[in-house]
Motif scaffolding. Structure first.
Motif, PDB file in Angstrom:
ATOM      1  N   ALA A   1      -2.894   9.473   2.730  1.00 57.67           N
ATOM      2  CA  ALA A   1      -1.720  10.057   2.211  1.00 57.67           C
ATOM      3  C   ALA A   1      -1.509  10.938   1.090  1.00 57.67           C
ATOM      4  N   ALA A   2      -1.973  10.302   0.144  1.00 54.02           N
ATOM      5  CA  ALA A   2      -2.026  10.569  -1.249  1.00 54.02           C
ATOM      6  C   ALA A   2      -3.013  11.674  -1.669  1.00 54.02           C
ATOM      7  N   GLY A   3      -4.051  11.828  -0.700  1.00 49.28           N
ATOM      8  CA  GLY A   3      -5.065  12.874  -1.177  1.00 49.28           C
ATOM      9  C   GLY A   3      -6.112  11.914  -2.178  1.00 49.28           C
ATOM     10  N   ALA A   4      -5.910  10.802  -2.144  1.00 49.00           N
ATOM     11  CA  ALA A   4      -6.923  10.091  -3.098  1.00 49.00           C
ATOM     12  C   ALA A   4      -8.239   9.602  -2.349  1.00 49.00           C
ATOM     13  N   THR A   5      -9.303   9.228  -3.160  1.00 50.60           N
ATOM     14  CA  THR A   5     -10.428   9.115  -2.740  1.00 50.60           C
ATOM     15  C   THR A   5     -10.687   7.503  -2.246  1.00 50.60           C
ATOM     16  N   VAL A   6     -11.610   7.493  -1.406  1.00 52.06           N
ATOM     17  CA  VAL A   6     -11.926   5.930  -0.951  1.00 52.06           C
ATOM     18  C   VAL A   6     -13.317   5.631  -1.437  1.00 52.06           C
ATOM     19  N   ARG A   7     -13.703   4.703  -1.975  1.00 53.31           N
ATOM     20  CA  ARG A   7     -15.043   4.241  -2.256  1.00 53.31           C
ATOM     21  C   ARG A   7     -15.237   2.886  -1.639  1.00 53.31           C
ATOM     22  N   TRP A   8     -16.455   2.723  -1.164  1.00 54.00           N
ATOM     23  CA  TRP A   8     -16.687   1.667  -0.296  1.00 54.00           C
ATOM     24  C   TRP A   8     -17.498   0.500  -1.109  1.00 54.00           C
ATOM     25  N   ALA A   9     -17.218  -0.598  -1.193  1.00 53.08           N
ATOM     26  CA  ALA A   9     -18.220  -1.729  -1.745  1.00 53.08           C
ATOM     27  C   ALA A   9     -18.933  -2.213  -0.379  1.00 53.08           C
ATOM     28  N   GLU A  10     -20.359  -2.314  -0.545  1.00 43.15           N
ATOM     29  CA  GLU A  10     -21.149  -2.599   0.652  1.00 43.15           C
ATOM     30  C   GLU A  10     -21.652  -3.925   0.872  1.00 43.15           C
TER      31      GLU A  10
ATOM     32  N   ALA B   1       0.863  -1.259   0.014  1.00 42.39           N
ATOM     33  CA  ALA B   1      -0.091  -0.166  -0.077  1.00 42.39           C
ATOM     34  C   ALA B   1       1.050   1.183  -0.021  1.00 42.39           C
ATOM     35  N   ARG B   2       1.802   1.286   1.017  1.00 40.65           N
ATOM     36  CA  ARG B   2       2.825   2.478   0.806  1.00 40.65           C
ATOM     37  C   ARG B   2       3.344   2.575  -0.408  1.00 40.65           C
ATOM     38  N   THR B   3       3.731   1.439  -1.139  1.00 43.87           N
ATOM     39  CA  THR B   3       4.607   1.565  -2.390  1.00 43.87           C
ATOM     40  C   THR B   3       3.747   2.100  -3.352  1.00 43.87           C
ATOM     41  N   LEU B   4       2.381   1.599  -3.627  1.00 41.77           N
ATOM     42  CA  LEU B   4       1.411   1.942  -4.598  1.00 41.77           C
ATOM     43  C   LEU B   4       0.866   3.400  -4.306  1.00 41.77           C
ATOM     44  N   GLY B   5       0.688   3.546  -3.100  1.00 37.97           N
ATOM     45  CA  GLY B   5       0.371   4.823  -2.635  1.00 37.97           C
ATOM     46  C   GLY B   5       1.084   5.946  -2.997  1.00 37.97           C
ATOM     47  N   ALA B   6       2.313   5.774  -2.925  1.00 41.40           N
ATOM     48  CA  ALA B   6       3.507   6.781  -3.320  1.00 41.40           C
ATOM     49  C   ALA B   6       3.390   7.225  -4.889  1.00 41.40           C
ATOM     50  N   GLY B   7       2.492   6.584  -5.521  1.00 38.97           N
ATOM     51  CA  GLY B   7       2.158   6.856  -6.964  1.00 38.97           C
ATOM     52  C   GLY B   7       0.705   7.438  -7.161  1.00 38.97           C
ATOM     53  N   TRP B   8      -0.111   7.466  -6.345  1.00 36.90           N
ATOM     54  CA  TRP B   8      -1.369   8.028  -6.309  1.00 36.90           C
ATOM     55  C   TRP B   8      -1.634   9.502  -6.151  1.00 36.90           C
ATOM     56  N   ARG B   9      -2.360  10.166  -6.985  1.00 44.43           N
ATOM     57  CA  ARG B   9      -2.466  11.566  -6.742  1.00 44.43           C
ATOM     58  C   ARG B   9      -3.949  12.043  -6.316  1.00 44.43           C
ATOM     59  N   PRO B  10      -3.842  13.316  -5.965  1.00 40.35           N
ATOM     60  CA  PRO B  10      -5.446  13.575  -5.543  1.00 40.35           C
ATOM     61  C   PRO B  10      -6.414  13.528  -6.835  1.00 40.35           C
ATOM     62  N   GLY B  11      -7.445  12.905  -6.514  1.00 38.19           N
ATOM     63  CA  GLY B  11      -8.516  12.629  -7.511  1.00 38.19           C
ATOM     64  C   GLY B  11      -8.471  11.155  -8.024  1.00 38.19           C
ATOM     65  N   ASP B  12      -7.175  10.498  -7.635  1.00 43.69           N
ATOM     66  CA  ASP B  12      -7.284   8.921  -7.733  1.00 43.69           C
ATOM     67  C   ASP B  12      -8.358   8.465  -6.900  1.00 43.69           C
ATOM     68  N   GLU B  13      -8.511   6.928  -7.435  1.00 39.16           N
ATOM     69  CA  GLU B  13      -9.586   6.392  -6.097  1.00 39.16           C
ATOM     70  C   GLU B  13      -9.307   4.837  -6.089  1.00 39.16           C
ATOM     71  N   VAL B  14      -9.499   4.678  -5.056  1.00 36.22           N
ATOM     72  CA  VAL B  14      -9.298   3.173  -4.468  1.00 36.22           C
ATOM     73  C   VAL B  14     -10.790   2.606  -4.008  1.00 36.22           C
ATOM     74  N   VAL B  15     -10.816   1.313  -4.236  1.00 35.88           N
ATOM     75  CA  VAL B  15     -12.086   0.796  -3.660  1.00 35.88           C
ATOM     76  C   VAL B  15     -11.886  -0.578  -2.676  1.00 35.88           C
ATOM     77  N   VAL B  16     -12.230  -0.060  -1.565  1.00 36.97           N
ATOM     78  CA  VAL B  16     -12.224  -1.292  -0.447  1.00 36.97           C
ATOM     79  C   VAL B  16     -13.553  -1.737  -0.307  1.00 36.97           C
ATOM     80  N   SER B  17     -13.632  -2.783   0.782  1.00 36.11           N
ATOM     81  CA  SER B  17     -15.004  -3.443   0.974  1.00 36.11           C
ATOM     82  C   SER B  17     -15.140  -3.535   2.337  1.00 36.11           C
TER      83      SER B  17
END
Ligand SMILES: Cc1ncc(COP(=O)(O)O)c(C=O)c1O
Length: 408
Positions: free
Chosen positions: A128-137, A95-111
């Motif tokens: 940390a990257a200013g990316a947006t988190v989206r939730w699968a319900e 997560a730290r490795t990938l997150g270092a390449g994310w930018r504000p406005g990027d999105e990740v989806v967790v459940s």
């Protein structure tokens, strides 16, 4: 040929202590072959990795053997097997490795079905990257994680979809291939938590559609070590934080510090143990793993059906979720008793079960059960028996009667 439960149980020395273990999801007992392999490695001359002397070569061989065993277990390339202390630690590294390449406005989806180990590292990396988190319900009645919702959740800015292949809380096996297909259509990476699913049936990285798959050996009869697998080319494209002199090759690049060589011997031995679960299986280790785990799965599913039927007959028991495809894992409550009290009473009678949220934080939060103690979990593994299921049900009757009369 029916699963040879007596032969299987004989491979676990700890079972002679007489406890009834319904907590495979929290960690299984250790197979004899694993104990021998770890002890043998500890008794042998082992040095830090070096091709210059025999003990150093042994360590190199132990690492290579563990990679190849995990690769066989998951249908992966040994060169893509990253070894580490725990699934949590490995997921944080990624997560730290990938997150270092994310930018504000990027999105990740967790459940909300996932163990927190496949949630929080991504949420924190996104923050940390200013990316947006989206939730699968999760459907609160069935416990399903509907794959259809991912069409709405992913978009052109989605960088990652993290999802479990099997819930450690209620057993749900989501349609990961469908979720992965949706994620791949927008170019997102799919990180699958296989910690709870891998012990309960054959696993194939490609069929799952996982770009990254994580597993922990202590959930499948082995020692407390974990692995994270992907195509080596995927690892080669990533640059984790690392010490300057440590190996930059893949997969070593992602592995911090000197590994526990004896425990790695145990990882390979645990895979060999799984490959021997069907004594009639033939072919290479991957083929024997498929056969052995399929045999164990059929045995576990029969026990699960027995347990679910027994629980359903008992009005004092509430079972959470009824997913169509599930690992042999059930969360429940006994009326009038807190999960902790149920766990304690069962423990006093020799039954080992987890209680609480077992780090399935989001699920229990969503269900409104976390603050009142979560649930009790019966998690079946291939060394469990029908008699143990019946004894658990009988013990629950005793507790339910006591709770009813004493109004606990
Ligand atoms: C589904 C699931 N994922 C991740 C983990 C974390 O594994 P580890 O203890 O190897 O960090 C667990 C541990 O219980 C788990 O059940």
């Amino acid at each position: 040929m029916p699963f040879d439960i007596a032969r299987t149980r004989a491979a676990y020395p700890a079972l002679t202590e007489g406890f009834v273990h319904f907590d495979g999801a929290g960690g299984t007992q250790t197979a004899d072959g694993v104990i021998d392999a770890v002890a043998d490695a500890m008794r042998s001359a082992v040095g830090n990795r070096s091709s210059a002397f025999v003990p150093g070569r042994r360590s190199l061989e132990l690492v290579a053997a563990a990679r190849s065993a995990v690769a066989d277990l998951l249908g992966a390339d040994p060169a893509g097997v990253v070894l580490g202390p725990s699934a949590t630690a490995l997921t944080y590294t990624l997560a730290r490795t990938l997150g270092a390449g994310w930018r504000p406005g990027d999105e990740v989806v967790v459940s909300r079905l996932d163990h927190d180990a496949n949630v929080r590292p991504w949420v924190q990396a996104a923050e940390a990257a200013g990316a947006t988190v989206r939730w699968a319900e999760v459907d609160r009645h069935t416990g399903e994680l509907p794959a259809g919702q991912y069409a709405e959740l992913v978009g052109e800015r989605t960088r990652l979809v993290a999802v479990t292949a099997g819930s450690n809380a209620i057993g749900t096996v989501p349609d990961v291939p469908a979720i992965a297909k949706t994620a791949h259509a927008v170019g997102a990476l799919v990180c699958v938590d296989g910690v709870h699913s891998v012990p309960h049936g054959p696993t194939d990285l490609a069929s799952l559609g996982a770009d990254v798959l994580v597993t922990s050996a202590y959930k499948w009869s082995g020692p407390h070590l974990a692995a994270m697998v992907a195509d080596p080319a995927r690892w080669a494209a990533l640059r984790p934080a690392k010490l300057l002199p440590s190996a930059d090759a893949v997969p070593e690049r992602f592995e911090y510090g000197t590994p526990s060589f004896p425990l790695l011997a145990g990882v390979a031995a645990a895979v060999d143990h799984l490959a021997g679960l069907d004594p009639d299986a033939v072919g290479d280790r991957r083929a024997r793993l498929r056969a052995g785990l399929a045999a164990a799965q059929a045995h576990e599913e029969a026990l699960l059906d027995r347990l679910l039927a027994g629980l359903a007959e008992r009005p004092a028991i509430t079972v959470y979720g009824s997913p169509a495809r599930r690992c042999p894992t059930v969360s429940f409550r006994v009326a009038g008793m807190s999960p902790a009290a149920t766990q304690e009473a069962l423990g006093a009678a020799g039954f080992c079960l987890s209680a609480g949220d077992y780090y399935a934080y989001e699920y229990f939060q969503m269900m409104g059960l976390r603050d009142s103690g979560g649930a009790v979990r019966a998690s079946i593994y291939h060394y469990n028996t029908a008699d143990e299921v019946d004894r658990l049900l009988a013990e629950l009757d005793v507790l339910a009667d006591g709770a009813g009369t004493m109004g606990r």
